[in-house]
Scaffold this active site. Structure first.
Site, PDB file in Angstrom:
ATOM      1  N   ARG A  95       0.819  -1.217   0.000  1.00  0.00           N
ATOM      2  CA  ARG A  95       0.000   0.000   0.000  1.00  0.00           C
ATOM      3  C   ARG A  95       0.851   1.264   0.000  1.00  0.00           C
ATOM      4  NH1 ARG A  95      -4.936  -1.693  -1.633  1.00  0.00           N
ATOM      5  NH2 ARG A  95      -5.533  -3.572  -0.492  1.00  0.00           N
ATOM      6  N   HIS A 113       5.398  -9.309  -6.847  1.00  0.00           N
ATOM      7  CA  HIS A 113       4.138  -8.601  -7.122  1.00  0.00           C
ATOM      8  C   HIS A 113       4.338  -7.112  -6.871  1.00  0.00           C
ATOM      9  CE1 HIS A 113      -0.077  -7.666  -7.437  1.00  0.00           C
ATOM     10  NE2 HIS A 113      -0.448  -8.932  -7.471  1.00  0.00           N
ATOM     11  N   TYR A 129      -0.218  -2.689  -4.930  1.00  0.00           N
ATOM     12  CA  TYR A 129      -1.577  -2.473  -5.430  1.00  0.00           C
ATOM     13  C   TYR A 129      -1.835  -1.009  -5.787  1.00  0.00           C
ATOM     14  CZ  TYR A 129      -2.802  -7.101  -3.553  1.00  0.00           C
ATOM     15  OH  TYR A 129      -2.873  -8.445  -3.288  1.00  0.00           O
ATOM     16  N   HIS A 139      -0.978  -5.342 -11.681  1.00  0.00           N
ATOM     17  CA  HIS A 139      -2.339  -5.081 -12.141  1.00  0.00           C
ATOM     18  C   HIS A 139      -2.265  -3.976 -13.192  1.00  0.00           C
ATOM     19  CE1 HIS A 139      -4.305  -6.608  -8.132  1.00  0.00           C
ATOM     20  NE2 HIS A 139      -3.532  -7.505  -8.719  1.00  0.00           N
ATOM     21  N   GLU A 197      -1.627  -9.061 -15.229  1.00  0.00           N
ATOM     22  CA  GLU A 197      -2.558  -9.947 -14.543  1.00  0.00           C
ATOM     23  C   GLU A 197      -3.965  -9.810 -15.124  1.00  0.00           C
ATOM     24  OE1 GLU A 197      -4.240 -10.889 -10.035  1.00  0.00           O
ATOM     25  OE2 GLU A 197      -2.320  -9.856 -10.301  1.00  0.00           O
ATOM     26  N   ASP A 205      -5.448 -15.184 -13.035  1.00  0.00           N
ATOM     27  CA  ASP A 205      -6.010 -15.305 -11.688  1.00  0.00           C
ATOM     28  C   ASP A 205      -7.370 -15.979 -11.801  1.00  0.00           C
ATOM     29  OD1 ASP A 205      -7.718 -14.465  -9.366  1.00  0.00           O
ATOM     30  OD2 ASP A 205      -5.867 -13.499  -8.726  1.00  0.00           O
ATOM     31  N   HIS A 207     -10.332 -13.901 -10.617  1.00  0.00           N
ATOM     32  CA  HIS A 207     -10.564 -12.762 -11.503  1.00  0.00           C
ATOM     33  C   HIS A 207     -11.242 -13.183 -12.814  1.00  0.00           C
ATOM     34  CE1 HIS A 207      -7.083 -10.260  -9.528  1.00  0.00           C
ATOM     35  NE2 HIS A 207      -8.051 -10.557  -8.696  1.00  0.00           N
ATOM     36  N   HIS A 228      -2.574 -17.413 -10.405  1.00  0.00           N
ATOM     37  CA  HIS A 228      -2.988 -17.192  -9.028  1.00  0.00           C
ATOM     38  C   HIS A 228      -4.181 -18.106  -8.781  1.00  0.00           C
ATOM     39  CE1 HIS A 228      -1.274 -12.819  -8.870  1.00  0.00           C
ATOM     40  NE2 HIS A 228      -0.345 -13.733  -8.666  1.00  0.00           N
ATOM     41  N   ASP A 275     -14.285  -9.461  -7.608  1.00  0.00           N
ATOM     42  CA  ASP A 275     -12.916  -9.694  -7.149  1.00  0.00           C
ATOM     43  C   ASP A 275     -12.827  -9.822  -5.631  1.00  0.00           C
ATOM     44  OD1 ASP A 275     -10.195  -9.944  -6.825  1.00  0.00           O
ATOM     45  OD2 ASP A 275      -9.717  -7.884  -7.362  1.00  0.00           O
ATOM     46  N   HIS A 280     -11.635 -12.852  -3.104  1.00  0.00           N
ATOM     47  CA  HIS A 280     -11.041 -14.181  -3.056  1.00  0.00           C
ATOM     48  C   HIS A 280     -11.635 -15.009  -1.914  1.00  0.00           C
ATOM     49  CE1 HIS A 280      -7.094 -12.692  -5.174  1.00  0.00           C
ATOM     50  NE2 HIS A 280      -8.200 -12.288  -5.781  1.00  0.00           N
ATOM     51  N   GLU A 285      -3.465 -16.952  -3.271  1.00  0.00           N
ATOM     52  CA  GLU A 285      -3.714 -15.636  -2.669  1.00  0.00           C
ATOM     53  C   GLU A 285      -5.018 -15.682  -1.871  1.00  0.00           C
ATOM     54  OE1 GLU A 285      -1.825 -12.404  -5.738  1.00  0.00           O
ATOM     55  OE2 GLU A 285      -3.853 -13.095  -6.124  1.00  0.00           O
TER      56      GLU A 285
END
Length: 275
Positions: free
Chosen positions: A37, A67, A70, A107, A142, A176, A179, A211, A224, A226, A256
């Protein structure tokens, strides 16, 4: 060979992540390059990176997945946000040269009302500025759930980015499962058909990682969210077909799901039992 792993914290260093992966039965893993973040990155220790490379070689690991945070948005309508994404990704790619062969997943972003075509152009333009011929890292776009103004909810959108990038040999795709399900691709009832569509639009040679996530929402919900393996709308049978599928063998499969380490260990054991 089945390569299964999960998302691990990089706070204790590369070698410790590798040892943690081994302790839960994993032979690959994913980690954030920095605070997911925020923007601060831990100082790279070349000896730590070398120790991880030796551990991976000695224990039959596949490529691991880094990764991006985000917070990055390469196609934001705000220039400062795009600049932050570009500087962060360029720095990540420089640092990942200490781990050659690593996959770098991000992303694609949200066009924030500018339109899909403009969003695709901005993402591709950024990649054209940061990719270098000599890099040893493959950058992965992704697949996304298609919520709001997200780019990447359709395979055609990822293909359009690929087509605009000059050094596209340095690019791949991470699929993913949550996703694509939430985006409307029915991997529950027609996994083979979805993979054929992926091959037709993008090419299976571009698929470099998965993923593995169940979904809290039904097909085409664009949400989205999970869920743990076998506890959502995808169900355990779907993941059995995925881990057994000949076209997906040899790819790193990273969990994830909403878990801590004991939960990841149980899911890895569960998935290995489905082979």
């Amino acid at each position: 060979m089945l390569y299964l792993g999960c998302h691990l914290s990089s706070s204790k260093g590369f070698l410790q992540m590798g040892k943690t992966a081994l302790s839960i039965g994993a032979n690959t893993f994913q980690f954030f390059t920095r605070n997911p973040r925020g923007s601060r990155a831990k100082q790279m220790d070349p000896e730590d990176a070398l120790a991880l490379r030796e551990l991976m070689q000695n224990n039959g690991f596949s490529a691991i997945v880094a990764h991006a945070p985000y917070t990055l948005n390469a196609c934001s309508s705000t220039p400062e946000t795009r600049e932050f994404a570009e500087q962060t990704m360029a720095d990540d790619l420089r640092r990942l040269e200490a781990l050659p062969g690593t996959l770098y997943n991000f992303h694609p972003g949200s066009h924030t009302g500018q339109g899909m075509e403009e969003g695709i152009r901005l993402i591709a333009d950024q990649l054209n500025r940061i990719l270098t011929p000599e890099q040893h890292t493959t950058v992965l776009l992704e697949t996304m759930a298609g919520k709001g103004t997200e780019v990447g909810g359709r395979f055609e959108e990822l293909r359009a980015i690929l087509d605009r990038v000059e050094l596209r040999d340095h690019l791949g795709v991470c699929l993913d499962t949550c996703h694509v399900h939430d985006a409307g691709y029915d991997i529950v009832n027609d996994l083979d058909g979805v993979l054929r569509e992926f091959d037709r639009v993008i090419g299976l040679s571009r698929l470099r990682a998965l993923h593995l996530n169940d979904s809290k929402n039904p097909l085409g919900s664009h949400k989205d969210r999970h869920e743990k393996i076998g506890e959502g709308f995808l169900g355990l049978d779907t993941f059995a077909r995925i881990v057994r599928h000949p076209q997906l063998r040899g790819l790193p499969l990273c969990l994830e799901t909403p878990n801590e380490l004991p939960g990841y260990a149980a899911e890895i054991a569960l998935l290995r039992g489905l082979e």
